[in-house]
Design a protein around this motif. Structure first.
Motif, PDB file in Angstrom:
ATOM      1  N   THR A  14       0.782  -1.281  -0.142  1.00  0.00           N
ATOM      2  CA  THR A  14      -0.073  -0.006   0.042  1.00  0.00           C
ATOM      3  C   THR A  14       0.867   1.329   0.054  1.00  0.00           C
ATOM      4  O   THR A  14       0.489   2.251  -0.790  1.00  0.00           O
ATOM      5  CB  THR A  14      -1.043  -0.045   1.152  1.00  0.00           C
ATOM      6  N   GLU A  35      -5.919  14.563  -0.785  1.00  0.00           N
ATOM      7  CA  GLU A  35      -7.104  14.385  -1.876  1.00  0.00           C
ATOM      8  C   GLU A  35      -7.657  13.131  -1.781  1.00  0.00           C
ATOM      9  O   GLU A  35      -9.118  13.406  -2.096  1.00  0.00           O
ATOM     10  CB  GLU A  35      -6.109  14.799  -3.176  1.00  0.00           C
ATOM     11  N   LEU A  36      -7.385  12.133  -1.600  1.00  0.00           N
ATOM     12  CA  LEU A  36      -8.151  11.132  -1.572  1.00  0.00           C
ATOM     13  C   LEU A  36      -9.209  10.889  -0.451  1.00  0.00           C
ATOM     14  O   LEU A  36     -10.372  10.729  -0.667  1.00  0.00           O
ATOM     15  CB  LEU A  36      -7.305   9.611  -1.339  1.00  0.00           C
ATOM     16  N   VAL A  37      -8.916  11.642   0.834  1.00  0.00           N
ATOM     17  CA  VAL A  37      -9.591  11.738   1.766  1.00  0.00           C
ATOM     18  C   VAL A  37     -11.037  12.744   1.495  1.00  0.00           C
ATOM     19  O   VAL A  37     -11.917  12.511   1.667  1.00  0.00           O
ATOM     20  CB  VAL A  37      -9.139  12.047   3.086  1.00  0.00           C
ATOM     21  N   ARG A  38     -10.269  13.913   1.105  1.00  0.00           N
ATOM     22  CA  ARG A  38     -11.401  14.830   0.395  1.00  0.00           C
ATOM     23  C   ARG A  38     -12.292  14.427  -0.688  1.00  0.00           C
ATOM     24  O   ARG A  38     -13.571  14.621  -0.623  1.00  0.00           O
ATOM     25  CB  ARG A  38     -10.399  16.112   0.061  1.00  0.00           C
ATOM     26  N   ARG A  39     -11.744  13.660  -1.429  1.00  0.00           N
ATOM     27  CA  ARG A  39     -12.801  13.182  -2.498  1.00  0.00           C
ATOM     28  C   ARG A  39     -13.786  12.177  -1.876  1.00  0.00           C
ATOM     29  O   ARG A  39     -14.845  12.095  -2.094  1.00  0.00           O
ATOM     30  CB  ARG A  39     -12.064  12.183  -3.364  1.00  0.00           C
ATOM     31  N   ASP A  40     -13.363  11.252  -0.756  1.00  0.00           N
ATOM     32  CA  ASP A  40     -14.123  10.359  -0.241  1.00  0.00           C
ATOM     33  C   ASP A  40     -15.077  11.088   0.643  1.00  0.00           C
ATOM     34  O   ASP A  40     -16.024  10.626   0.903  1.00  0.00           O
ATOM     35  CB  ASP A  40     -13.184   9.463   0.652  1.00  0.00           C
ATOM     36  N   THR A  41     -14.969  12.185   1.069  1.00  0.00           N
ATOM     37  CA  THR A  41     -15.662  12.897   1.967  1.00  0.00           C
ATOM     38  C   THR A  41     -16.898  13.685   1.084  1.00  0.00           C
ATOM     39  O   THR A  41     -17.609  14.386   1.675  1.00  0.00           O
ATOM     40  CB  THR A  41     -15.072  13.723   3.153  1.00  0.00           C
ATOM     41  N   GLY A  42     -16.502  13.719  -0.010  1.00  0.00           N
ATOM     42  CA  GLY A  42     -17.652  14.541  -0.812  1.00  0.00           C
ATOM     43  C   GLY A  42     -17.268  15.833  -1.365  1.00  0.00           C
ATOM     44  O   GLY A  42     -18.191  16.419  -2.098  1.00  0.00           O
ATOM     45  N   GLU A  43     -16.382  16.365  -0.992  1.00  0.00           N
ATOM     46  CA  GLU A  43     -15.896  17.624  -1.532  1.00  0.00           C
ATOM     47  C   GLU A  43     -15.957  17.942  -2.812  1.00  0.00           C
ATOM     48  O   GLU A  43     -16.449  18.901  -3.549  1.00  0.00           O
ATOM     49  CB  GLU A  43     -14.591  18.158  -0.696  1.00  0.00           C
TER      50      GLU A  43
END
Length: 91
Positions: A14, A35-43
């Motif tokens: 990973t 960025e992955l976390v932001r995308r996952d949280t819907g921003e």
């Protein structure tokens, strides 16, 4: 915006994948994961929906003319029927 340090343990595969993907995108691993976390949280999703709504507002009359046959006066940019080679131009 203030930054907070977050330590995460992942397996070597990973970690390697994260490094490779970040490098391919020209960014740090930190930025890639952020960025992955932001995308996952819907921003990103909210930004897309807002852009799509703006687009639909701008081209509402064009869609109405094309699919309903009647539309309010257009105030946005020229629509597809104003360009040569479109379905309207071939009739």
């Amino acid at each position: 915006m203030a930054k907070t340090q977050l330590n995460v343990r992942v397996d070597e595969g990973t970690a390697r994948a994260a490094r490779e993907r970040a490098l391919a995108r020209g960014m740090s691993v930190n930025r890639y994961i952020e960025e992955l976390v932001r995308r996952d949280t819907g921003e990103a999703g909210r930004a897309f929906v807002e852009a799509a709504a703006d687009f639909m507002k701008q081209y509402e009359s064009v869609f109405a003319e094309e699919f309903d046959g009647a539309a309010p006066a257009r105030s946005g940019p020229a629509g597809p029927e104003d360009r040569e080679g479109t379905r309207e131009g071939r009739r």
